[in-house]
Write an enzyme that holds these catalytic residues in place. Structure first.
Site, mmCIF file in Angstrom:
data_model
loop_
_atom_site.group_PDB
_atom_site.id
_atom_site.type_symbol
_atom_site.label_atom_id
_atom_site.label_comp_id
_atom_site.label_asym_id
_atom_site.label_seq_id
_atom_site.Cartn_x
_atom_site.Cartn_y
_atom_site.Cartn_z
ATOM 1 N N SER A 286 0.843 -1.190 0.000
ATOM 2 C CA SER A 286 0.000 0.000 0.000
ATOM 3 C C SER A 286 0.888 1.253 0.000
ATOM 4 C CB SER A 286 -0.939 -0.045 1.213
ATOM 5 O OG SER A 286 -2.022 0.822 1.030
ATOM 6 N N TRP A 384 -9.938 1.744 -5.771
ATOM 7 C CA TRP A 384 -9.155 2.921 -5.355
ATOM 8 C C TRP A 384 -7.674 2.729 -5.595
ATOM 9 C CZ3 TRP A 384 -5.445 3.131 -1.508
ATOM 10 C CH2 TRP A 384 -5.403 2.068 -0.613
ATOM 11 N N HIS A 420 -7.079 -6.092 0.860
ATOM 12 C CA HIS A 420 -5.920 -5.260 0.590
ATOM 13 C C HIS A 420 -4.724 -5.739 1.429
ATOM 14 C CE1 HIS A 420 -3.593 -1.847 -0.503
ATOM 15 N NE2 HIS A 420 -3.788 -1.143 0.593
#
Ligand SMILES: *[C@@H]1O[C@H](CO)[C@@H](O)[C@H](O)[C@H]1NC(C)=O
Ligand SMILES: *[C@@H]1O[C@H](CO)[C@@H](O)[C@H](O)[C@H]1NC(C)=O
Ligand SMILES: *[C@@H]1O[C@H](CO)[C@@H](O)[C@H](O)[C@H]1NC(C)=O
Length: 473
Positions: A286, A384, A420
């Protein structure tokens, strides 16, 4: 054990806090986090690593396969901010430095031209001349590094006056001083229980989110301690800025790259810690995946770079992310990201509404890693993160390794239907292939640039690439 402690700590802090609800994309947990830990309705707090949890919308189950095209350019006037030329390339100098005088000099007053497509990596910004040889490519990489420092990431300082360190009790201590300022920071080292020294090693930015390979050491770098990334108020906070001053142009990610370089400086002089310094990797997920790509781009002593689910601002290209948003997909873009955190320089904010004027995109950030190895681990299912942007951007980046005759030194593995930063077992063979080849010297098949998204998620080369791939001699 560490995870259990983290969860326990998180549970205790949760119980003690009166929480304001965090908005979508905001941080909602992690070591050192003192803000709110609950998320607004429609989002949930998702663990990313020990240092970071984030409020995320529900993972998309259907992935867009719309074919994206660049916008028609209405001439954009590039920002007229006076830019300080980058005077120090420091550790970004390529390993095989070009002879002085042969590289075109990047002018301080470079004029920027709008280009909706992904810019050509094989043309010098300095004078428009073509890159046809491997030596010229080394010059071009130095130029691309300067461009990223100038417009997006801030200046990366070179090696400070004094870098010393010591290893004891699974902790590597790094002491740095320059111009009367000093810092000390610690890196935790987990040596493997199998294999033989000297061990290959992975430097984990903020923590490991990929499975630890057998026989490989893991060095955990507390990047937040080097440069904070809580939100936009974190600018100039962290040990990097103790040395260089809170007003230094380096963004948090540039400061992390500087920190990793200092770790390697110390490893080079710490023979008691038996690591194979020709077999160093970097990873992170991330926001720390964005950081892992920047570290790999700026530090030539990293042999293998593995950004995981780094999204826009990492393996995604700003131009494609803007096109995704324009096509109705809620995704991180340059103009959003500068209001979210301090990963990029303050100067970048001058360009986020004029993305086509940037003389690069992130296929060229990835290209700084070449000819070293790069494996992109990504997630198709979370809008996203900009999955179309990441796939198209990195498929384009692979063309640089093609030009160098080693396309299999750069791979893309993109798989959906998982949380994620939760590494899916289906990607294990892809990870193993890169680890075994580049950290263990085995002969594996690393020829893949693939996504499980239908129709390559709508990415069509011809819409984004108006240049051809040379064979660099
Ligand atoms: C940049 O500066 C050089 C040297 O002063 C000058 O010759 C050139 O015209 C300038 N270019 C632009 C685009 O301003
Ligand atoms: C590093 O700095 C710490 C804290 O200032 C100090 O205690 C230690 O002796 C230093 N170690 C080295 C190897 O310089
Ligand atoms: C390597 O793997 C790719 C993708 O799975 C495959 O297409 C290719 O034939 C393989 N190459 C070799 C030499 O086995």
């Amino acid at each position: 054990m560490a995870l259990r402690l983290t969860l326990l700590t998180a549970a205790i802090s949760l119980a003690l806090r009166v929480n304001a609800q965090q908005p979508v994309w905001a941080q909602c947990g992690g070591i050192g986090w003192t803000g709110g830990t609950t998320c607004v309705s429609g989002t949930s707090c998702v663990f990313s690593n020990a240092y970071y949890s984030q409020c995320l919308p529900g993972a998309a189950t259907t992935v867009s396969t719309t074919t994206l095209v660049p916008p028609t350019i209405t001439p954009t006037t590039p920002p007229t901010t006076t830019l300080a030329p980058t005077t120090t390339i420091g550790t970004t100098s390529p390993t095989s430095a070009p002879s002085p005088g042969v590289c075109p000099t990047l002018p301080a007053n470079l004029s920027l031209v709008s280009n909706a497509k992904l810019p050509n990596p094989f043309v010098f910004a300095a004078d428009g001349s073509a890159v046809t040889t491997k030596n010229q490519w080394t010059c071009r990489q130095a130029e691309i590094s300067q461009l990223f420092q100038r417009y997006e990431l801030g200046t990366l300082p070179g090696k400070p006056a004094s870098v010393t360190g010591s290893y004891s009790g699974n902790t590597l201590t790094i002491n740095v001083s320059d111009s009367g300022k000093s810092i000390s920071f610690a890196v935790s080292v987990a040596l493997p229980s199998t294999g033989t020294a000297p061990f290959p090693a992975i430097i984990a930015i903020g923590g490991m989110s990929i499975p630890t390979p057998a026989g490989v050491a893991v060095l955990t770098f507390n990047n937040d301690d080097m440069a904070a990334q809580t939100d936009t108020t974190s600018r100039g906070q962290g040990k990097f800025y103790t040395i260089y001053g809170s007003g230094h142009s380096a963004s948090a990610m540039t400061a992390w790259a500087w920190g990793v370089s200092r770790i390697i400086d110390v490893l080079e002089n710490t023979p008691t810690l038996k690591l194979d310094l020709t077999k160093l990797a970097v990873t992170g997920c991330s926001r720390n995946g964005k950081g892992a790509l920047v570290v790999g781009a700026f530090e030539p002593r990293i042999a293998l770079t593995i950004p995981q689910e780094s999204g826009s601002g990492g393996a995604g290209c700003w131009r494609i992310s803007d096109a995704m948003l324009a096509a109705g997909t809620s995704t991180q873009t340059a103009s959003e990201i500068v209001g979210e955190n301090v990963w990029f320089s303050t100067n970048f904010a001058n360009y986020v509404h004029a993305v086509p004027t940037l003389p690069f995109d992130h296929h060229m950030l990835a290209a700084l890693v070449a000819p070293r190895a790069l494996l992109i681990i990504d997630n198709t299912g979370i809008d996203w993160l900009g999955p179309e942007s990441v796939f198209g951007c990195m498929k384009t980046a692979n063309k640089v390794w093609q030009a160098l005759g080693i396309p299999d030194h750069m791979g893309v593995s993109q798989v959906g239907n998982h949380a994620h930063c939760a590494f899916p077992s289906s990607e294990q063979p892809d990870l193993d292939a890169f680890i075994n080849k580049f950290l263990k010297g085995q002969n594996t098949n690393t020829s893949f640039v693939k996504t499980d998204g239908a129709n390559q998620l709508g990415f069509v080369d011809a819409n984004w690439i108006d240049w051809t791939v040379p064979t660099l001699t």
